[in-house]
Write a protein that holds these residues in place. Structure first.
Motif, short mmCIF file in Angstrom:
data_model
loop_
_atom_site.label_atom_id
_atom_site.label_comp_id
_atom_site.label_asym_id
_atom_site.label_seq_id
_atom_site.Cartn_x
_atom_site.Cartn_y
_atom_site.Cartn_z
N ARG B 15 0.78 -1.27 -0.12
CA ARG B 15 0.23 0.09 0.04
C ARG B 15 0.68 1.32 0.02
NH1 ARG B 15 -5.52 0.85 1.32
NH2 ARG B 15 -4.75 3.01 1.52
N GLU B 19 -0.47 4.88 -1.33
CA GLU B 19 -0.75 6.01 -0.36
C GLU B 19 0.21 7.17 -0.80
OE1 GLU B 19 -1.59 5.54 3.52
OE2 GLU B 19 -2.47 3.57 3.35
N HIS B 23 -1.06 10.75 -1.93
CA HIS B 23 -0.81 12.18 -1.13
C HIS B 23 -0.44 13.16 -2.19
CE1 HIS B 23 1.00 14.80 1.76
NE2 HIS B 23 1.98 14.57 1.08
N ASP B 258 -2.76 3.15 5.71
CA ASP B 258 -4.48 3.16 5.95
C ASP B 258 -4.77 3.50 7.42
OD1 ASP B 258 -7.06 3.18 5.19
OD2 ASP B 258 -7.02 1.19 4.63
#
Lengths: 284, 284
Positions: B15, B19, B23, B258
């Protein structure tokens, strides 16, 4: 208090108490056996003078008082899995809180507690290896295969790692390849750790060759009367399955069970089995 | 050499790169993605500017030279199991001996080698956490459950253990209960270690309650640009299955992926998730 009675053996699981008894038989020593129910090998329970529940401390102390042994020795493991069964039927349990407390620590805290208790009752407690020193790993381990340069590096790394871990009441075994740590032994035990390494290596990229060393020794400062690390023929088999090149044992700090068969197995499977001087040994 | 080009992301598995990209999208940053074939998430390969084989170093360097990025970041894992597949079809392999040598060490040696190579080619390499600092575990981890006194002892033991292990190129995770070490993480990874603990506890004697803490942090002196330890919702689930009371993360030395869902999961499963100051931090 004890004077000239027999040697008393408190026998847990595994081959160690069996080999100890065989040795004392051959030597013509006087001894008696208290077998731990659910732990001791059938060969021992058949000839034991008493069979007791591990936690029935009162009964164990009573038997010892009547025998007045010169020496008491604890031989063989009393692992937590086995205790699960015992504690399931624990009507005999008198001091559950105390036992839980002991169990919160490393496995050998339980055994150290037992040694202390026996000593408080006036018994002299020695390790099985003091009664049968030929069980100790020492320089005469002469497997046909010998470690190469890479394996010697792995052994050094492994000993340094176990040294660093020795104040954490764990860390009697690790698997190293080159300088890479493949596994550190926890309460799951050596065989289970070796199976983990076998799985790791199956994933690992296309390596066909052998490599890696199982390094086993005692914790620094470990009371060698309790739970000394041991290897036997099965350890060799699991090490071979994990694709290892060999096994290095802390000299005088590890037991080799069924030595002849263990060495034969190592030769058959092309593994080395050597003993190595460990950290913190101040030899004269 | 690089001047004012985009941020270049070398995206491995998991992930983290996803992410990071989310971002940077939100922040309106200029960036381009090189996805590692066989590792990067599909969400990334779909939008990647290039998809390359991990070991095709020449092509990666060529792409970067044409992009002239201000910054290069390595995000996501490139684990050995994945490499097995890659190396199976390794017609592109130019320097097998060199790669084998790198692989003989810990996993992150490979990544450190990649960082060095990029720097030698004039690139500025930063960690994903420097581009998206809100991914770092820090004092604002506010799970509903908090560690009790026993858990705090376990956390201290775990940090000391990881400290002792940190010079062995391993040891980013361990599970401790009280002062008892239940597992030390090897190359098998955190999830696999937690499943081992779950098995251990199933054997363990009739304990019904929760206990034990997963402690995760970076190695002392670890280059945080590579392979920073991370947790996510799945880590919480595995920790709950292993019967743990919670998870402690090295502050500023671990990533929480997360985050909202990870904390919700912790609250749902009654685990604590906290960050703790680690060894060797000399804060001004």
């Amino acid at each position: 208090m004890p004077a000239e009675g027999p040697i008393a053996i408190l026998a847990g699981s595994g081959r160690l108490p069996v080999e100890l008894v065989e040795h004392l038989d051959r030597a013509g020593s006087q001894f008696r056996v208290i077998a731990m129910r659910g732990f001791a090998d059938r060969r021992l329970t058949r000839r034991a003078d008493a069979i007791v529940n591990l936690l029935d401390i009162g009964r164990i102390l009573g038997i010892l008082e009547s025998w007045r042994p010169t020496i008491v020795t604890l031989a063989g493991a009393v692992s937590r899995p086995g205790l699960a069964a015992l504690l399931g039927a624990s009507s005999f349990l008198r001091n559950r809180a105390e036992i839980q407390r002991v169990f919160a620590g490393g496995d050998d805290r339980l055994l150290r507690g037992a040694v202390r208790l026996l000593e408080e009752h006036g018994h002299r407690v020695v390790g099985a290896h003091e009664l049968a020193p030929q069980l100790l790993a020492c320089a005469d381990l002469d497997s046909r295969v010998r470690p190469g340069r890479q394996e010697e590096e792995a052994i050094r790394t492994g000993l340094a790692l176990l040294d660093a871990l020795s104040c954490f009441d764990m860390g009697q075994g690790a698997v190293i390849e080159g300088t890479r740590v493949l596994a550190v032994e926890g309460p799951e035990g050596t065989d289970s750790m070796l199976r983990r390494v076998a799985r790791l290596r199956r994933w690992s990229f296309g390596r066909r060759g052998r490599g890696g060393v199982l390094v086993k020794t005692s914790k620094k400062g470990q009371d060698l009367r309790v739970d000394m690390p041991a290897v036997g023929p099965r350890t060799i088999e699991e090490a071979a399955r994990a694709g290892l090149a060999g096994i290095a044992l802390g000299e005088g700090a590890t037991l080799v069970l069924d030595r002849a068969e263990t060495l034969r197995q190592a030769d058959r499977l092309n593994l080395f089995l050597v003993s190595v001087p460990t950290f913190g040994e101040d030899k004269p």
